[in-house]
Every structure is written in C-alpha cells, then in structure tokens.
Design an enzyme around this catalytic site. Sequence first.
Site, PDB file in Angstrom:
ATOM      1  N   ARG A  34      21.689  25.086 -66.573  1.00 18.97           N
ATOM      2  CA  ARG A  34      20.627  24.073 -66.405  1.00 18.97           C
ATOM      3  C   ARG A  34      20.000  23.675 -67.745  1.00 18.97           C
ATOM      4  NH1 ARG A  34      17.615  25.802 -60.726  1.00 18.97           N
ATOM      5  NH2 ARG A  34      18.940  24.523 -59.383  1.00 18.97           N
ATOM      6  N   LYS A 195      26.021  30.197 -41.928  1.00 16.84           N
ATOM      7  CA  LYS A 195      25.412  29.797 -40.658  1.00 16.84           C
ATOM      8  C   LYS A 195      25.445  28.304 -40.383  1.00 16.84           C
ATOM      9  CE  LYS A 195      22.169  33.584 -40.232  1.00 16.84           C
ATOM     10  NZ  LYS A 195      20.753  33.926 -40.265  1.00 16.84           N
ATOM     11  N   GLY A 352      23.681  26.125 -53.875  1.00 22.91           N
ATOM     12  CA  GLY A 352      23.558  27.551 -54.163  1.00 22.91           C
ATOM     13  C   GLY A 352      24.822  28.307 -54.542  1.00 22.91           C
ATOM     14  N   GLY A 375      19.096  23.362 -53.290  1.00 21.82           N
ATOM     15  CA  GLY A 375      18.451  22.746 -52.131  1.00 21.82           C
ATOM     16  C   GLY A 375      18.480  21.220 -52.170  1.00 21.82           C
TER      17      GLY A 375
HETATM   18  C1  3PG Z   1      16.087  25.345 -57.555  1.00 27.86           C
HETATM   19  O1  3PG Z   1      16.205  26.396 -58.208  1.00 27.86           O
HETATM   20  O2  3PG Z   1      16.887  25.006 -56.660  1.00 27.86           O
HETATM   21  C2  3PG Z   1      15.007  24.403 -57.946  1.00 27.86           C
HETATM   22  O3  3PG Z   1      14.485  24.745 -59.185  1.00 27.86           O
HETATM   23  C3  3PG Z   1      13.923  24.335 -56.899  1.00 27.86           C
HETATM   24  O4  3PG Z   1      13.248  25.547 -56.786  1.00 27.86           O
HETATM   25  P1  3PG Z   1      12.321  25.829 -55.521  1.00 27.86           P
HETATM   26  O5  3PG Z   1      13.246  26.034 -54.347  1.00 27.86           O
HETATM   27  O6  3PG Z   1      11.504  27.053 -55.853  1.00 27.86           O
HETATM   28  O7  3PG Z   1      11.455  24.613 -55.303  1.00 27.86           O
END
Ligand code: 3PG
Length: 394
Positions: A34, A195, A352, A375
């Site tokens: 990142r 899931k 993820g 996410g």
């Molecule tokens: C992540 O790591 O996916 C982003 O930085 C968002 O983090 P968060 O889910 O704590 O908002």
Amino acid sequence: WNTLDDMDLEGKRVLTRVDINVPMEDGEVTDATRIERIAATVQTILDKGGKPVLLAHFGRPKGERRADMSLQPLIPTMEAVLGVEVVFASDCIGPAAAAVIDGLGENQVALLENTRFHAGEEKNDPELVAGMAALGDVYCSDAFSAAHRAHASTTGLAHALPACAGRLMQAELEALEGALGTPARPVLAVVGGAKVSTKLDLLGNLVEKVDMLVIGGGMANTFLAAKGIDVGKSLAEHEMTGTAKEIMAKAETAGCRIILPTDVVVAREFKEGAENETVPADACPSDAMILDAGPDSVAAVIAAIDEAETLIWNGPLGAFEIAPFDAATNAAAKHAAERSELGKLVSVAGGGDTVAALNKAGAASGFSYISTAGGAFLEWMEGKTLPGVAALEA
Ligand code: 3PG
C-alpha cells in the site's frame, strides 16, 4: 472527477488521503504494497511544485490516541519506498501540524497522525473537517481502499476543498470499471471463500453482470448442498441453501453460467499434508470434508478462463493456506496470470485473502491489476456506491 492533471499545485498544500493501513509485526511493516502504490501520487504532487500532506488512518483506535496505532513507526519504510523525507506531525489538526507543513522543504512530505485518533473522523464531523481543511489548499483522494467509509478525511474534505483523485484512486477505478462497467466479454468471475452469507450481495450482483461465475471454497459446499448433495462434514451453511437456490435461479434467468466443482479433494482432518482423496462432488464420505476442488473442476475453471476476455477474482478456491489444498487455487491463478501475460485476458483481483492467495501461487504479478482494497473492493463488486468515490463526483 478531477485528477492531479487538472489541478494547479504550484506552492499549494495538498491534503492527500492515503491508505497506509499496512500489516505490521514487532514494529516492522511486513507488506509495504500500500505504501508502494501511493508513490506515483506523492511524486506527481512534488513534480507539480506542491507540498504533499498525507492523511491516513491506522487500525481502529475508535477515537482514542493509542500509541500502538500511531503512524510514526511507518516512517522508515515510507522514506525507503517513496524516496522522500517524511516529517511527522503528532496530530492531524492544529498549530503543530500547520507548523510542520509550513516548514516543508524540497522533497519533503508531511505525515499527519492517525485521523481516527479523533472520534469525529468516523462521524464525518464538520468541526474536524474544518480543522483538517485549514491545513490545505487542495484535497487529493488516493485511498480507494478506504472509500467505502464515509469519514471526515475520505468524504468530508472532498466537499471542503477543491478536490481531485490521486493516481492510485484513478488506477483502481479504471481497472474496476474495465472489469465490471464496460468489459470485454465474455466476463468470468471467480468467487471463493468460506461463507455464502458474507458474499450474498456480491453473488447476487455478479450473476446479473458476468457471463460465467466460478464458485469455489467453502461457499461452493453450500451450493452443492442446495443441489441435494450430501457434503459430509464439510464447512457449509445449510440454512443458506434456499438462498443459494435463488442465486442459481437468478443466474439462469440472466444467462450467467455457474460453474461448481464436479470433483473434490476430501480429508478427515484439516492440517498440512493430511491424508486425502479425490472423489466426485456427490460422493463426499459422511465423515470427511471437502477442502479443495479436484482436477476435473480445475480443468473446467481453466476452460472458462480460456473462453473469457475479462476475469474478476475474489476469494480462494480451496483451503489455500495449507498444502495440498491450495492446488486448485494455484493452478487456476497461474493459468489466469499466463493468459494475462500473453495479452489474452484482462484480469483484476482484489479483496482480503485473495491477494495473499495469488501471491502464494506466484501468480499476482501476472495479473493485469491487483487492487489494494479489501472491503472496498467487495463493496464495489456488490454494485454499491462508495462514498469516498461519490464525494469526488459531487
Ligand atoms: C482496509 O484495511 O481495508 C482499509 O484500510 C479500511 O480499514 P477499516 O476496515 O478499518 O475501515
């Protein structure tokens, strides 16, 4: 939305929201991806005579100032990766931060402390927005991976200052638009993971947008169960079989071909090198569990990859963390990478575990685009509007 190319940055303080929420162990950054991916934005701002002022969150401190969630320990890695000097301010608002920014010299970048040390960040509190906005002339949003959060530094600031997208934000949006907006067809989606319940919206949206959908990992077991197949002791959400049936019906109406495993690798224990056998998908012994897709299933996924012009990938096909149950994920990922390198496939992956699985397969570098988002990538694939992106359009 504007990009850095549209903005006059000469002598301007450019408040740049980045996502440097990187994994750390014992005070060391274990994956700097990142940080590497914000380099183009930082360099562009410097090249245009601007002063980069980096705003970011780290972890989830929930409005508390927590020493273990300070951004300061990231500085050595940032300096090494970005090739700049990073000057730290211990707060993201106030006179101390203003002084650091005023004092910035050539090839220097300001890093302001974790925005989430203020409770107002997650509430998009106007007072915090005003405090941060006072430190900048221009707002640059380069945190696609945090754009699913409607926070002060991801959306509020976009309305408080002249705003633009950074290079990474641009790249993420272009890659995803190319994969799901106006893609070359046929489009294949590969969705895996444990899931169905966590990826319901995703599957529902994808069957309407893509031509072929490979379902793998634990969630495939729920679909097999929905077809009346006994999956033995496999991870499956039996209460979700009705939903799985609805998704299959929706896919049929939309003309999306769902590809489920036809053969599976089963074992009686979940551990590295566990004794295992390959059986037809409808012949899992009652005391065994499905841990990977079998070779016939992999061949079907590879055939789908060959047919596809565009691939969007989220989630592993099997229990990729432990050998030999990583075989299906590895083989399919390698094939997709090869097709992409030959210029025959546009492949986009994110989320993820996905990037970890592709890295483990040695396939990530062959993909056309790897998103930095977890996410946010999922929410985009679900067809949701990301507030941090919408704010740039408004
Ligand atoms: C992540 O790591 O996916 C982003 O930085 C968002 O983090 P968060 O889910 O704590 O908002």
